[in-house]
Write a protein that holds these residues in place. Structure first.
Motif, PDB file in Angstrom:
ATOM      1  N   VAL A 121       0.858  -1.185   0.000  1.00 20.18           N
ATOM      2  CA  VAL A 121       0.000   0.000   0.000  1.00 20.18           C
ATOM      3  C   VAL A 121       0.896   1.237   0.000  1.00 20.18           C
ATOM      4  N   PRO A 122       0.718   2.116  -0.990  1.00 17.76           N
ATOM      5  CA  PRO A 122       1.468   3.374  -0.944  1.00 17.76           C
ATOM      6  C   PRO A 122       0.985   4.201   0.254  1.00 17.76           C
ATOM      7  N   TYR A 123       1.930   4.902   0.889  1.00 17.19           N
ATOM      8  CA  TYR A 123       1.611   5.558   2.153  1.00 17.19           C
ATOM      9  C   TYR A 123       2.204   6.963   2.163  1.00 17.19           C
ATOM     10  N   ASP A 124       1.392   7.913   2.575  1.00 14.09           N
ATOM     11  CA  ASP A 124       1.822   9.296   2.730  1.00 14.09           C
ATOM     12  C   ASP A 124       2.305   9.466   4.171  1.00 14.09           C
ATOM     13  N   LEU A 125       3.609   9.518   4.358  1.00 13.45           N
ATOM     14  CA  LEU A 125       4.177   9.589   5.708  1.00 13.45           C
ATOM     15  C   LEU A 125       3.809  10.881   6.426  1.00 13.45           C
ATOM     16  N   ARG A 126       3.763  11.980   5.693  1.00 12.50           N
ATOM     17  CA  ARG A 126       3.423  13.260   6.321  1.00 12.50           C
ATOM     18  C   ARG A 126       1.974  13.289   6.794  1.00 12.50           C
ATOM     19  N   ALA A 127       1.071  12.783   5.979  1.00 14.03           N
ATOM     20  CA  ALA A 127      -0.357  12.783   6.344  1.00 14.03           C
ATOM     21  C   ALA A 127      -0.694  11.616   7.263  1.00 14.03           C
ATOM     22  N   GLY A 128       0.179  10.601   7.302  1.00 12.05           N
ATOM     23  CA  GLY A 128      -0.066   9.448   8.166  1.00 12.05           C
ATOM     24  C   GLY A 128      -1.207   8.570   7.690  1.00 12.05           C
ATOM     25  N   ARG A 129      -1.343   8.431   6.361  1.00 13.13           N
ATOM     26  CA  ARG A 129      -2.438   7.609   5.837  1.00 13.13           C
ATOM     27  C   ARG A 129      -2.075   7.060   4.455  1.00 13.13           C
ATOM     28  N   PRO A 130      -2.786   6.022   4.024  1.00 11.20           N
ATOM     29  CA  PRO A 130      -2.553   5.486   2.674  1.00 11.20           C
ATOM     30  C   PRO A 130      -2.867   6.544   1.614  1.00 11.20           C
ATOM     31  N   ARG A 131      -2.295   6.338   0.439  1.00 14.76           N
ATOM     32  CA  ARG A 131      -2.543   7.235  -0.687  1.00 14.76           C
ATOM     33  C   ARG A 131      -2.766   6.396  -1.949  1.00 14.76           C
ATOM     34  N   ARG A 132      -3.179   7.038  -2.995  1.00 16.76           N
ATOM     35  CA  ARG A 132      -3.345   6.365  -4.282  1.00 16.76           C
ATOM     36  C   ARG A 132      -2.003   6.318  -5.017  1.00 16.76           C
ATOM     37  N   LEU A 133      -1.847   5.316  -5.864  1.00 16.09           N
ATOM     38  CA  LEU A 133      -0.681   5.259  -6.740  1.00 16.09           C
ATOM     39  C   LEU A 133      -0.796   6.364  -7.790  1.00 16.09           C
ATOM     40  N   THR A 134       0.322   6.967  -8.129  1.00 11.32           N
ATOM     41  CA  THR A 134       0.318   7.933  -9.217  1.00 11.32           C
ATOM     42  C   THR A 134       0.251   7.169 -10.538  1.00 11.32           C
ATOM     43  N   SER A 135      -0.082   7.850 -11.608  1.00 14.35           N
ATOM     44  CA  SER A 135      -0.134   7.180 -12.914  1.00 14.35           C
ATOM     45  C   SER A 135       1.250   6.673 -13.319  1.00 14.35           C
ATOM     46  N   GLN A 136       2.307   7.407 -12.967  1.00 19.39           N
ATOM     47  CA  GLN A 136       3.667   6.958 -13.276  1.00 19.39           C
ATOM     48  C   GLN A 136       4.000   5.686 -12.499  1.00 19.39           C
ATOM     49  N   GLU A 137       3.596   5.625 -11.224  1.00 18.84           N
ATOM     50  CA  GLU A 137       3.845   4.416 -10.422  1.00 18.84           C
ATOM     51  C   GLU A 137       3.071   3.232 -10.984  1.00 18.84           C
ATOM     52  N   ARG A 138       1.824   3.454 -11.374  1.00 20.72           N
ATOM     53  CA  ARG A 138       1.009   2.377 -11.957  1.00 20.72           C
ATOM     54  C   ARG A 138       1.651   1.857 -13.242  1.00 20.72           C
ATOM     55  N   ASN A 139       2.145   2.765 -14.080  1.00 19.92           N
ATOM     56  CA  ASN A 139       2.801   2.356 -15.317  1.00 19.92           C
ATOM     57  C   ASN A 139       4.062   1.545 -15.032  1.00 19.92           C
ATOM     58  N   PHE A 140       4.841   1.983 -14.050  1.00 16.50           N
ATOM     59  CA  PHE A 140       6.043   1.249 -13.662  1.00 16.50           C
ATOM     60  C   PHE A 140       5.677  -0.156 -13.179  1.00 16.50           C
ATOM     61  N   LEU A 141       4.709  -0.250 -12.290  1.00 18.25           N
ATOM     62  CA  LEU A 141       4.306  -1.552 -11.749  1.00 18.25           C
ATOM     63  C   LEU A 141       3.719  -2.455 -12.827  1.00 18.25           C
ATOM     64  N   ALA A 142       3.000  -1.879 -13.774  1.00 16.16           N
ATOM     65  CA  ALA A 142       2.405  -2.665 -14.856  1.00 16.16           C
ATOM     66  C   ALA A 142       3.479  -3.353 -15.700  1.00 16.16           C
ATOM     67  N   GLU A 143       4.675  -2.771 -15.748  1.00 18.85           N
ATOM     68  CA  GLU A 143       5.782  -3.403 -16.487  1.00 18.85           C
ATOM     69  C   GLU A 143       6.130  -4.774 -15.920  1.00 18.85           C
ATOM     70  N   TRP A 144       5.840  -5.001 -14.659  1.00 21.22           N
ATOM     71  CA  TRP A 144       6.257  -6.225 -13.981  1.00 21.22           C
ATOM     72  C   TRP A 144       5.112  -7.211 -13.800  1.00 21.22           C
ATOM     73  N   GLN A 145       3.991  -6.961 -14.461  1.00 20.56           N
ATOM     74  CA  GLN A 145       2.889  -7.915 -14.436  1.00 20.56           C
ATOM     75  C   GLN A 145       3.183  -9.025 -15.434  1.00 20.56           C
ATOM     76  N   LEU A 146       2.898 -10.251 -15.040  1.00 21.00           N
ATOM     77  CA  LEU A 146       3.091 -11.386 -15.940  1.00 21.00           C
ATOM     78  C   LEU A 146       1.919 -11.476 -16.895  1.00 21.00           C
TER      79      LEU A 146
END
Length: 143
Positions: free
Chosen positions: A108-133
């Motif tokens: 789970v992506p986490y915003d340390l300053r806000a102290g709560r989970p956050r959404r993935l950015t579109s760039q992070e989603r694209n990066f992670l999608a590269e590693w999907q089988l």
């Protein structure tokens, strides 16, 4: 793209009294491999946000055979599954001479300053999608 492969060195201190790598240390070795993907490789590709906050919400591991220190290193193959807006699963297969463990972590992506989970950015989603089988042909017809 497929699996990301990391090579993690075994340390003498990873062994337990029974002469094999302790189960908890195996999880730490998987964490080191995951850091190579989510922090080192992501940074190499220009993504810095993942290293600023990413937490493990769940870990599941199956041990298949003892991991012996004599192996000197652990090869960890990782892929991404269930990529959602605010979470994803990393699947692992850890090899010495043979598969010694399989695991998954719910991340789970986490915003340390806000102290709560956050959404993935579109760039992070694209990066992670590269590693999907790619789904197996037998799974393509399933809903």
């Amino acid at each position: 793209m497929g699996a990301f492969v990391a090579e993690v060195a075994l340390r003498w201190s990873d062994m337990d009294a029974f002469g094999h790598v302790n189960h908890a240390r195996t999880i730490t070795l998987l964490e080191e491999a995951r850091a190579e993907l989510l922090f080192t490789e992501a940074k190499r590709q220009g993504l810095l946000g993942m290293a600023e906050g990413m937490v493990v919400a769940r870990v599941v591991i199956d041990y298949h055979s003892p991991l012996l220190y004599q192996a000197r290193s652990l090869q960890v193959r990782m892929s991404v599954r269930e990529l959602k807006a605010a979470s994803f699963i990393v699947d692992y297969t850890a090899y010495a001479q043979e598969a010694v463990a399989t695991a998954e972590t719910l991340m789970v992506p986490y915003d340390l300053r806000a102290g709560r989970p956050r959404r993935l950015t579109s760039q992070e989603r694209n990066f992670l999608a590269e590693w999907q089988l790619e789904p197996a042909k037998s799974e393509l017809g399933r809903a």
